[in-house]
Design a protein around this motif. Sequence first.
Motif, PDB file in Angstrom:
ATOM      1  N   ARG A 188      -9.319   3.100   6.127  1.00 32.37           N
ATOM      2  CA  ARG A 188      -9.291   2.232   7.311  1.00 32.37           C
ATOM      3  C   ARG A 188     -10.367   1.145   7.236  1.00 32.37           C
ATOM      4  NH1 ARG A 188      -6.050   0.820  11.846  1.00 32.37           N
ATOM      5  NH2 ARG A 188      -7.476  -0.493  12.985  1.00 32.37           N
ATOM      6  N   ILE A 189     -11.567   1.510   6.829  1.00 30.32           N
ATOM      7  CA  ILE A 189     -12.670   0.554   6.760  1.00 30.32           C
ATOM      8  C   ILE A 189     -12.342  -0.565   5.775  1.00 30.32           C
ATOM      9  CG2 ILE A 189     -15.076   0.295   5.987  1.00 30.32           C
ATOM     10  CD1 ILE A 189     -15.491   3.182   7.133  1.00 30.32           C
ATOM     11  N   VAL A 190     -11.803  -0.201   4.618  1.00 30.44           N
ATOM     12  CA  VAL A 190     -11.475  -1.217   3.616  1.00 30.44           C
ATOM     13  C   VAL A 190     -10.302  -2.074   4.077  1.00 30.44           C
ATOM     14  CG1 VAL A 190     -10.606  -1.554   1.262  1.00 30.44           C
ATOM     15  CG2 VAL A 190     -12.498   0.042   1.697  1.00 30.44           C
ATOM     16  N   LEU A 191      -9.271  -1.456   4.654  1.00 36.27           N
ATOM     17  CA  LEU A 191      -8.141  -2.248   5.148  1.00 36.27           C
ATOM     18  C   LEU A 191      -8.596  -3.232   6.224  1.00 36.27           C
ATOM     19  CD1 LEU A 191      -5.257   0.389   5.277  1.00 36.27           C
ATOM     20  CD2 LEU A 191      -5.651  -1.376   3.541  1.00 36.27           C
ATOM     21  N   GLU A 192      -9.494  -2.817   7.089  1.00 34.72           N
ATOM     22  CA  GLU A 192     -10.033  -3.725   8.103  1.00 34.72           C
ATOM     23  C   GLU A 192     -10.786  -4.886   7.458  1.00 34.72           C
ATOM     24  OE1 GLU A 192     -12.360  -1.219  10.668  1.00 34.72           O
ATOM     25  OE2 GLU A 192     -10.593  -0.503  11.758  1.00 34.72           O
ATOM     26  N   TYR A 203      -2.208   5.160  12.330  1.00 37.00           N
ATOM     27  CA  TYR A 203      -3.318   4.849  11.441  1.00 37.00           C
ATOM     28  C   TYR A 203      -3.410   3.377  11.025  1.00 37.00           C
ATOM     29  CZ  TYR A 203      -4.634   9.717  11.081  1.00 37.00           C
ATOM     30  OH  TYR A 203      -5.072  10.978  11.363  1.00 37.00           O
ATOM     31  N   PHE A 204      -2.324   2.643  11.120  1.00 37.81           N
ATOM     32  CA  PHE A 204      -2.351   1.217  10.783  1.00 37.81           C
ATOM     33  C   PHE A 204      -2.390   0.354  12.044  1.00 37.81           C
ATOM     34  CE2 PHE A 204      -1.433   2.864   6.714  1.00 37.81           C
ATOM     35  CZ  PHE A 204      -1.668   1.869   5.774  1.00 37.81           C
ATOM     36  N   ASN A 205      -2.669   0.986  13.179  1.00 37.32           N
ATOM     37  CA  ASN A 205      -2.761   0.294  14.458  1.00 37.32           C
ATOM     38  C   ASN A 205      -3.731  -0.877  14.348  1.00 37.32           C
ATOM     39  OD1 ASN A 205      -2.435  -0.164  17.224  1.00 37.32           O
ATOM     40  ND2 ASN A 205      -4.194   1.122  17.701  1.00 37.32           N
ATOM     41  N   ASP A 206      -3.324  -2.040  14.850  1.00 39.53           N
ATOM     42  CA  ASP A 206      -4.149  -3.245  14.889  1.00 39.53           C
ATOM     43  C   ASP A 206      -4.414  -3.885  13.526  1.00 39.53           C
ATOM     44  OD1 ASP A 206      -4.293  -3.012  17.646  1.00 39.53           O
ATOM     45  OD2 ASP A 206      -6.168  -1.884  17.576  1.00 39.53           O
ATOM     46  N   LEU A 207      -3.771  -3.421  12.465  1.00 37.43           N
ATOM     47  CA  LEU A 207      -3.891  -4.080  11.162  1.00 37.43           C
ATOM     48  C   LEU A 207      -2.707  -5.029  10.998  1.00 37.43           C
ATOM     49  CD1 LEU A 207      -4.936  -1.060   8.925  1.00 37.43           C
ATOM     50  CD2 LEU A 207      -6.360  -3.016   9.561  1.00 37.43           C
ATOM     51  N   PRO A 208      -2.837  -6.079  10.225  1.00 39.39           N
ATOM     52  CA  PRO A 208      -1.726  -7.020  10.037  1.00 39.39           C
ATOM     53  C   PRO A 208      -0.645  -6.449   9.108  1.00 39.39           C
ATOM     54  CG  PRO A 208      -3.618  -7.720   8.757  1.00 39.39           C
ATOM     55  CD  PRO A 208      -4.056  -6.527   9.561  1.00 39.39           C
ATOM     56  N   LEU A 209       0.158  -5.562   9.656  1.00 46.99           N
ATOM     57  CA  LEU A 209       1.223  -4.910   8.901  1.00 46.99           C
ATOM     58  C   LEU A 209       2.461  -5.798   8.941  1.00 46.99           C
ATOM     59  CD1 LEU A 209       1.950  -2.321   7.360  1.00 46.99           C
ATOM     60  CD2 LEU A 209       2.723  -1.351   9.522  1.00 46.99           C
ATOM     61  N   ARG A 210       2.968  -6.184   7.773  1.00 45.76           N
ATOM     62  CA  ARG A 210       4.106  -7.088   7.678  1.00 45.76           C
ATOM     63  C   ARG A 210       5.367  -6.403   7.176  1.00 45.76           C
ATOM     64  NH1 ARG A 210       1.051  -9.090  10.554  1.00 45.76           N
ATOM     65  NH2 ARG A 210      -0.008 -11.086  10.309  1.00 45.76           N
ATOM     66  N   VAL A 222       0.847  -1.192   0.000  1.00 42.21           N
ATOM     67  CA  VAL A 222       0.000   0.000   0.000  1.00 42.21           C
ATOM     68  C   VAL A 222       0.881   1.241   0.000  1.00 42.21           C
ATOM     69  CG1 VAL A 222      -1.800   1.233   1.265  1.00 42.21           C
ATOM     70  CG2 VAL A 222      -1.741  -1.266   1.330  1.00 42.21           C
ATOM     71  N   ASP A 223       0.692   2.085  -1.003  1.00 42.27           N
ATOM     72  CA  ASP A 223       1.362   3.378  -1.084  1.00 42.27           C
ATOM     73  C   ASP A 223       0.712   4.329  -0.071  1.00 42.27           C
ATOM     74  OD1 ASP A 223       2.794   5.664  -2.241  1.00 42.27           O
ATOM     75  OD2 ASP A 223       0.890   6.185  -3.180  1.00 42.27           O
ATOM     76  N   GLY A 273      -8.250 -12.124   5.655  1.00 37.60           N
ATOM     77  CA  GLY A 273      -6.986 -12.843   5.728  1.00 37.60           C
ATOM     78  C   GLY A 273      -5.814 -12.203   5.015  1.00 37.60           C
ATOM     79  N   HIS A 274      -5.995 -11.027   4.457  1.00 32.07           N
ATOM     80  CA  HIS A 274      -4.911 -10.331   3.754  1.00 32.07           C
ATOM     81  C   HIS A 274      -4.008  -9.592   4.747  1.00 32.07           C
ATOM     82  CE1 HIS A 274      -6.860 -11.249  -0.024  1.00 32.07           C
ATOM     83  NE2 HIS A 274      -7.994 -10.761   0.468  1.00 32.07           N
ATOM     84  N   THR A 275      -2.750  -9.429   4.371  1.00 32.23           N
ATOM     85  CA  THR A 275      -1.795  -8.661   5.172  1.00 32.23           C
ATOM     86  C   THR A 275      -1.274  -7.508   4.326  1.00 32.23           C
ATOM     87  OG1 THR A 275       0.074 -10.052   4.499  1.00 32.23           O
ATOM     88  CG2 THR A 275      -1.109 -10.676   6.529  1.00 32.23           C
ATOM     89  N   PHE A 276      -0.574  -6.581   4.983  1.00 33.27           N
ATOM     90  CA  PHE A 276      -0.167  -5.353   4.302  1.00 33.27           C
ATOM     91  C   PHE A 276       1.306  -5.051   4.515  1.00 33.27           C
ATOM     92  CE2 PHE A 276      -4.497  -5.043   5.956  1.00 33.27           C
ATOM     93  CZ  PHE A 276      -5.195  -4.993   4.756  1.00 33.27           C
TER      94      PHE A 276
END
Length: 185
Positions: A75-79, A109-116, A5-6, A85-88
């Motif tokens: 944020r809504i779409v990333l959630e 802003y990416f708090n609690d998202l599966p950031l890899r 994600v840019d 099951g997708h990661t970022f």
Amino acid sequence: MRIAVDLDGTTYEFQRTYMYMLRTYFGLDVPPYEEWWKTWDAQKQWGKPWMHEWMWSRGVERGLFRYGHMVKDTRIVLESLAEAGHTFSVVTHRPEAAVQDTIDWVSLYFNDLPLRGLHILSHGEPKSVVRADVLIDDKVSNILEWPKRGLLFDQPWNRPPLPWWDELRMRRVSGWKGVLDAVRN
């Protein structure tokens, strides 16, 4: 699937932040960017060249990459994608002076998202150095250098018609709801 994600123009409201700083620090009466920002460097039509040089030095120090908001629906779409099951991996080109601000912004802003991965490219490296299955970006050249098909986040500055062979390598998506539909399909 891992999704790269840019930030600027896709996730981070760079244009709105830039215009805010031109108004705040230089008193320029700049209309909303949506009305006129039609090319990659359209901001140069407002103010003097030294103001834009200031923006990349003092402006960075004062928060050009620290205080902006997320683009609508990001944020809504990333959630939703994370729940599927997708990661970022975040990948962005930023000056070295903006690295800590970028880390702080992504942490918020990416708090609690599966950031890899967080890849802040400060020396002109291509975004293709990042391992991911798809890239979401608003800059055509970043998508074209991507080794797989990418999602071109629709913005006024990337709307000139693309040759048919470029369209084979990318899919234009309209906003984050368009990203959601494209990834699901």
